[in-house]
Design an enzyme around this catalytic site. Structure first.
Site, PDB file in Angstrom:
ATOM      1  N   THR A 112       1.047  -1.156   0.177  1.00  0.00           N
ATOM      2  CA  THR A 112       0.035  -0.105   0.334  1.00  0.00           C
ATOM      3  C   THR A 112       0.770   1.233   0.231  1.00  0.00           C
ATOM      4  O   THR A 112       2.251   1.179   0.551  1.00  0.00           O
ATOM      5  CB  THR A 112      -0.980  -0.147   1.205  1.00  0.00           C
ATOM      6  OG1 THR A 112      -1.626  -1.207   1.079  1.00  0.00           O
ATOM      7  CG2 THR A 112      -1.371   1.119   1.585  1.00  0.00           C
TER       8      THR A 112
ATOM      9  N   ASP B 240      -7.995  -2.349   4.765  1.00  0.00           N
ATOM     10  CA  ASP B 240      -8.095  -1.374   5.754  1.00  0.00           C
ATOM     11  C   ASP B 240      -8.689   0.144   4.772  1.00  0.00           C
ATOM     12  O   ASP B 240      -8.737   1.487   5.119  1.00  0.00           O
ATOM     13  CB  ASP B 240      -7.063  -1.472   6.456  1.00  0.00           C
ATOM     14  CG  ASP B 240      -6.233  -1.441   5.968  1.00  0.00           C
ATOM     15  OD1 ASP B 240      -4.920  -0.187   6.353  1.00  0.00           O
ATOM     16  OD2 ASP B 240      -5.394  -2.414   5.189  1.00  0.00           O
TER      17      ASP B 240
END
Length: 328
Positions: A198, A229
């Protein structure tokens, strides 16, 4: 207020045998993104503009796991997600399940500013993108040969590749050290390949306004439709009048711990400093999960913490401090 500050990340958990040239490529990309953000901050762009600008740059480069270069689903396709949050009024926008949008972070901002909602996903998000006239490309644009190879490895091992993270012995702060030379494995897979993660950016501008943005392709070999998330406000991304936070790592653990919001919460309710808050959250809220985060405060501070072996990261502040690192 202590002036502007910026932090960027390219994921937590790094192959200890990552080739030196790939390490240098990653650090150059992080440094380029920092320079881009610094220039924007010196031009008095607000924090929300700067985080979008920097994450767009990270999405365009295939080195990390966002935009072009995103991890592949079990079907060999890309499903991207992103979120952005503007601290002063806690406005936010998030998207998931994108397959054609070239820069997911910009669509997340459009959700925040041009829709009555905070979160759009899959076909609804794609339709909104068409309505807004954002740039779209064929799904194949996002797929790299390297990720096709990693998906093949994952399928052969019947495994999901989180990020080749190696658990650290104890919790390490953001000091730079040499890589671990031990050859290790996860779920039966050799971890001698580079696996991207990420990306995110947090900024406080000269007016003390905080913002945060996070973007990812998710897990390699993930189930189609999985949401992590990164697009979840309060989990992977959060910004308020106190701070801005972007997380990376094991998404399910970050979701359970509401990691990003907890940094702000302990600053507000326990009176902790930014670094104290970041340390507390990683120590106490991850249970057995592995993750890291970057943060800025309205006072111009930067902080990071991770309980993996490494984290791609970079920082800069108005008083001249600059750092780009990988290892713990």
């Amino acid at each position: 207020m202590g002036g502007w500050a910026i932090a960027v990340h390219g994921g937590a958990g790094v192959d200890p045998n990552l080739p030196r040239e790939r390490q240098e490529e990653a650090k150059k990309l992080l440094a380029r993104c920092l320079d881009l953000g610094i220039s924007a901050l010196r031009s008095n762009l607000p924090a929300i503009d700067v985080v979008e600008l920097v994450v767009r740059e990270l999405e365009t480069d295939p080195l990390f796991n966002s935009g072009r270069g995103s991890a592949l689903t079990e079907n060999g396709t890309v499903e991207m997600e992103a979120s952005i949050m503007d601290g002063p009024k806690r406005r936010c926008g998030a998207v998931s399940g994108l397959t054609t949008v070239k820069n997911p972070i910009s669509l997340a901002r459009l959700v925040m500013e041009q829709s009555p909602h905070s979160y759009l996903a899959f076909s609804g998000a794609e339709e909104f993108a068409r309505q807004q006239g954002v740039e779209t490309v064929d799904n194949g644009y996002f797929i790299t040969e390297e990720n096709l190879g990693m998906l093949k490895l994952a399928k052969e091992a019947n495994s999901i590749l989180f990020d080749y993270r190696i658990p650290a012995v104890g919790l390490e702060s953001c000091s730079v050290g040499p890589p671990d030379d031990n050859l290790l494995a996860m779920n039966g897979l050799p971890i001698s390949l580079y696996a991207p993660e990420t990306v995110g950016c947090v900024v406080v501008d000269s007016q003390g306004r905080c913002a945060a943005a996070t973007s990812t392709g998710g897990l390699m070999n993930k189930m189609a439709g999985r949401i992590g998330d990164s697009p979840l406000i309060g989990a992977g991304t959060y910004a308020c009048d106190l701070c801005g936070v972007s997380c990376t790592g094991e998404g399910e653990a970050i979701i359970r711990g509401t990691l990003a919001r907890d940094v702000a919460a302990v600053m507000e309710y326990k009176g902790l400093s930014l670094q104290e808050a970041v340390d507390f959250v990683v120590n106490e809220r991850l249970d057995e999960g592995r993750a890291g985060l970057i943060a800025v405060s309205r006072n111009g501070e930067v902080a990071c913490r991770f309980n993996t072996n490494a984290m791609f990261r970079g920082f800069a502040t108005e008083d001249g401090f600059t750092e780009v690192g990988i290892w713990d």
